[in-house]
Design an enzyme around this catalytic site. Sequence first.
Site, PDB file in Angstrom:
ATOM      1  N   ASP A  99       0.855  -1.178   0.000  1.00  0.00           N
ATOM      2  CA  ASP A  99       0.000   0.000   0.000  1.00  0.00           C
ATOM      3  C   ASP A  99       0.896   1.234   0.000  1.00  0.00           C
ATOM      4  O   ASP A  99       1.971   1.231   0.625  1.00  0.00           O
ATOM      5  CB  ASP A  99      -0.922   0.016   1.220  1.00  0.00           C
ATOM      6  CG  ASP A  99      -1.918   1.169   1.154  1.00  0.00           C
ATOM      7  OD1 ASP A  99      -2.923   1.041   0.454  1.00  0.00           O
ATOM      8  OD2 ASP A  99      -1.650   2.214   1.794  1.00  0.00           O
ATOM      9  N   GLU A 120       1.115   5.653   0.269  1.00  0.00           N
ATOM     10  CA  GLU A 120       0.525   6.974   0.510  1.00  0.00           C
ATOM     11  C   GLU A 120       1.278   7.942  -0.385  1.00  0.00           C
ATOM     12  O   GLU A 120       2.499   7.819  -0.579  1.00  0.00           O
ATOM     13  CB  GLU A 120       0.644   7.374   1.974  1.00  0.00           C
ATOM     14  CG  GLU A 120      -0.009   6.411   2.953  1.00  0.00           C
ATOM     15  CD  GLU A 120      -1.495   6.182   2.686  1.00  0.00           C
ATOM     16  OE1 GLU A 120      -2.150   7.110   2.146  1.00  0.00           O
ATOM     17  OE2 GLU A 120      -1.997   5.080   2.986  1.00  0.00           O
ATOM     18  N   HIS A 160      -5.447   4.725   6.490  1.00  0.00           N
ATOM     19  CA  HIS A 160      -4.740   5.528   5.481  1.00  0.00           C
ATOM     20  C   HIS A 160      -3.258   5.690   5.804  1.00  0.00           C
ATOM     21  O   HIS A 160      -2.638   6.663   5.384  1.00  0.00           O
ATOM     22  CB  HIS A 160      -5.404   6.904   5.309  1.00  0.00           C
ATOM     23  CG  HIS A 160      -6.784   6.815   4.738  1.00  0.00           C
ATOM     24  ND1 HIS A 160      -7.036   6.447   3.444  1.00  0.00           N
ATOM     25  CD2 HIS A 160      -7.993   7.025   5.315  1.00  0.00           C
ATOM     26  CE1 HIS A 160      -8.349   6.445   3.232  1.00  0.00           C
ATOM     27  NE2 HIS A 160      -8.949   6.791   4.356  1.00  0.00           N
ATOM     28  N   ASP A 167      -2.725  -0.336   6.316  1.00  0.00           N
ATOM     29  CA  ASP A 167      -3.612  -0.712   5.218  1.00  0.00           C
ATOM     30  C   ASP A 167      -3.140  -1.974   4.517  1.00  0.00           C
ATOM     31  O   ASP A 167      -3.955  -2.794   4.066  1.00  0.00           O
ATOM     32  CB  ASP A 167      -3.699   0.435   4.204  1.00  0.00           C
ATOM     33  CG  ASP A 167      -4.524   1.601   4.726  1.00  0.00           C
ATOM     34  OD1 ASP A 167      -4.911   1.567   5.912  1.00  0.00           O
ATOM     35  OD2 ASP A 167      -4.766   2.549   3.963  1.00  0.00           O
TER      36      ASP A 167
END
Length: 589
Positions: free
Chosen positions: A49, A51, A190, A195
């Site tokens: 994952d 960001e 998040h 995540d």
Amino acid sequence: MRASLFTAARPGGRIDRPDAGTGAIGQPVQLGLADIGTPLFDATFVVVDLETTGGSARESAITEIGAVKVRGGENLGEFQTLVNPGVGIPPTITMLTGITNAMVMTAPRISAVLPAFLEFLGDAVLVAHNARFDVGFLKAAAARLDLDWPRPRVVDTLALARRVVTRDEAPNHKLGTLAALFRTEVTPDHRALTDARATVDVLHGLFARMSSLGLTHLEDLATAADPVPPARRRKATLADDLPTGPGVYLFLGPRREVLYVGTATNLRRRVRSYFTAAEKRARIGEMVDLATAVRPIPCATPLEAAVRELRAIAEHEPRYNRRSRAPHRRPWVRLTAEAYPRLSVARSAPKVDGGASLGPFPSRASASSAVEAIVAATGLRTCTAPLPRVPAAGANACILLELGRCAAPCVHTGTDYAERVARAQRVLTGDAGTVVQHMRGILARLSAQERYEEAAARRDQLLAYLRTAARAERLGPLRRARQVLAARRGTVGGWEIVLVRYGRFAGTVVTPPGRSPMPAVESLRETGEQVLDTDTLAGPASDEETALLADWLERPGTRLIECDLDAADGPGWSVPVDGAQRHLEDLTG
């Protein structure tokens, strides 16, 4: 997630093949994953994952990477780091992720992080929720750094969820919603690693559901999102016990009737594809839904498999096979045994001593078209009434006499009809030039008169004749040969040896590398199928089977060991220089 939610790998091993063909032998080999498939339990996944500073991989940058490596439900390691994006983080992103500019100020740049992540990934399967987003950012970063993207296999949990999670269970397929549905150990927030951990539990939950649909191997995931009915997917287990070598597969219906016959170089993989891929052919989809079992016929080589497929279709006449059915009922064109012979389309092969004939044709329509071409070139009568040797008193000719298209032996005994019959006999037995020369003249005249539709119809008649005549020229010597032994080098060494008798496949043997093939040749010669020639021009094998064997024999690299074909049987194993094949190539380019 417990490993019981996965399907365990089946043990490999040698498969006995009592029906693999006369003399078939071989060496046990270590099967590759491409042959047997990878059970989900044995596959390694890296769930990632990211960001980022925004939604565009071209204009935004990565701020955090989190990844978890798992196999068989076991956590093998984790990867997490903040990334200095080199640009400011928008306040809206900070509010969403909690990542501030101060937090990434001392973090490493992507140039240091991405190589480390790719090393962590290795050759594992890359998993992400909405994989297009995460993989897009990783590929864009690799491109900017001039790094080779390893092109891993990618699994998107969002696409899988859309396939197996209904709207009744969840209002949407967002990661947070799925985490609540599958009761993940952590709640998505998040942040990349959290995540990623949640996505691992979602992945395992999806796998548990897919196993009941027959999606149990890594290869199944490529089609998991395809719109395949669940009942059809569940039938994928019918392929689990099939061998992985070449052979023929028969789909069986509720009454054990044969619905469909096919061939494959890898039986298990091919049959599984019917249940896990979105079958676009409506008839085959209907067949798969009816099937209750799959019967394999393992074969020593792909050639043997192709031959046995043809024989199985001819024997069972399965309703879902369109080609190769009823080869014994294909039409032939022959001269009738009358005082004034004419051309007739017969539904069975003529006797060897039954006069000049040509065939088999793929359909009655093509046979009738060929008759038109031959009649135009020879002037044979087209009326079907039997004619006496001596015309009856008061006999009248039909309109064809006035049109100049018939010699009318029904009223004129002093015609050249015997010459016309002799010409037709030559045309049926190899004199293609007579038909081609005459039809070219007709085509030229029609084209000059701008009668193009008629010219096209005449051209099709000529092609119908030439295609079958060329096939007969090519296969005739093989049908007459009492025995042909030939060999080709195997793909991994050794020899593939084939025995053909009267145009029929009589056996094959595959010899191991490094050994003399001659003992196998002698064994095949003695143990091959005993084939007796027939009293018809068709011989003991279908036209398609003999054509398959001819294709194999004519491939570059084939070595002829023995050919038992006497000169008295014909011109030997040869094709006329000025035969139908040359004229066909001239016409079709």
